[in-house]
Structures are given as structure tokens and as C-alpha cells.
Design an enzyme around this catalytic site. Structure first.
Site, PDB file in Angstrom:
ATOM      1  N   VAL A  93       0.841  -1.190   0.000  1.00  0.00           N
ATOM      2  CA  VAL A  93       0.000   0.000   0.000  1.00  0.00           C
ATOM      3  C   VAL A  93       0.883   1.249   0.000  1.00  0.00           C
ATOM      4  O   VAL A  93       1.791   1.374   0.819  1.00  0.00           O
ATOM      5  CB  VAL A  93      -0.927   0.014   1.244  1.00  0.00           C
ATOM      6  CG1 VAL A  93      -1.761   1.283   1.294  1.00  0.00           C
ATOM      7  CG2 VAL A  93      -1.821  -1.226   1.259  1.00  0.00           C
ATOM      8  N   CYS A  94       0.570   2.171  -0.906  1.00  0.00           N
ATOM      9  CA  CYS A  94       1.271   3.457  -0.992  1.00  0.00           C
ATOM     10  C   CYS A  94       0.346   4.522  -0.397  1.00  0.00           C
ATOM     11  O   CYS A  94      -0.623   4.940  -1.018  1.00  0.00           O
ATOM     12  CB  CYS A  94       1.591   3.777  -2.454  1.00  0.00           C
ATOM     13  SG  CYS A  94       2.412   5.350  -2.692  1.00  0.00           S
TER      14      CYS A  94
END
Length: 160
Positions: A93-94
Site C-alpha cells: 500500500v502506498c
């Protein structure tokens, strides 16, 4: 420092049990062979928000903590290949609050992280693309993107 991370995670677990958001699941992984709880790796599920294209999905996420927690954020991963503009092809996840050089603060809790990821699903950040196909589709072919997200949601039904 090792004791700090595990103590904080034990507190997080207690707080989660008392006040978890509806539909969410988060708990330390259990070692099948030894029966021991691994406080440094959590298995989580994030429900798609109601009245969004993500509704109906129940998205599996792992949170991996290091001995440097809470000074450093956990690594959060959805399944590899997860379709979203801000999720790397590996599933990582960014999100700014998960980046120690951006928005991470040691006071951020497991609950805040999971709610932040749920919010990110329906509100991608166009300034931080992590996956080109999903990003281009979101930017240029929104109806096709919405259709694809609904297919993604169907892959992750709530457990029975």
C-alpha cells in the site's frame, strides 16, 4: 527497543478489541504449529465502504511490524496484483501515513491505518501512483475503472 514494539502492539490489540470499527478484523497471526501468537505480523480485513464501488468486498491485508515500531510504520500489503492506483503490483500500500518520510507519526494507531486504507480505496491519490494500469484507467476511462473495481470487489466476498 524490541520490548517497546511488542508492548505497544499488545496495547494496540487491547484497544482494538474494545473499539474496532464495524466490519473490520485485525489480529496477530497465529503460528499453526506452535500455537504462538506473532505480535509482529497481523492479519486484517478491510470492508469496502457502503455506497461506494468497493462495497461488498472484504479485503485481506497483512501488517508487518519491525522492532523499530512505532518509530517506523508497518508495511501493509493487500494480495499481489490488487487493482488500485495506489497499490503496487506486489500488493504494498502506498499511503502517506505509512511513509516514514511523509505522514508517519508514532502516535498513529492500527485502527487509524486501517481506516486510512479503507478511505484510500475509494479516494485514490492521483499524485502518488503506484500501478500504471489502474492509474491510467482511473484518470482517463473512469467508467471502465469503476467496472473493474466492482470485479475486484467480487473476488473478496465477506467470510461466511
Amino acid at each position: 527497543m524490541a520490548g517497546v514494539a511488542r508492548s505497544r502492539l499488545a496495547e494496540e490489540r487491547k484497544a482494538w478489541r474494545k473499539d474496532k470499527p464495524f466490519g473490520f478484523h485485525a489480529r496477530p497471526e497465529l503460528n499453526e504449529e506452535t500455537g504462538e501468537t506473532n505480535m509482529m505480523r497481523w492479519k486484517c480485513y478491510i470492508p469496502g465502504k457502503e455506497d461506494t464501488i468497493w462495497q461488498g468486498g472484504f479485503y485481506p491485508l497483512t501488517m508487518e511490524f519491525t522492532e523499530d515500531y512505532p518509530a517506523k510504520p508497518p508495511k501493509c500489503k493487500l494480495p499481489a496484483g490488487f487493482f488500485h492506483p495506489n497499490i503496487y503490483p506486489s500488493g504494498t500500500v502506498c499511503l502517506s501515513i505509512l511513509n516514514e518520510d511523509e505522514g508517519w507519526r508514532p502516535s498513529i494507531t492500527v485502527k487509524q491505518i486501517l481506516l486510512g486504507i479503507q478511505e484510500l480505496l475509494d479516494n485514490p491519490n492521483p499524485l502518488s501512483p503506484a500501478q500504471s494500469d489502474a492509474f491510467v484507467m482511473f484518470q482517463q476511462r473512469l467508467e471502465e475503472y469503476k467496472k473493474r473495481v466492482k470485479q475486484e470487489a467480487a473476488k473478496y466476498p465477506p467470510p461466511v
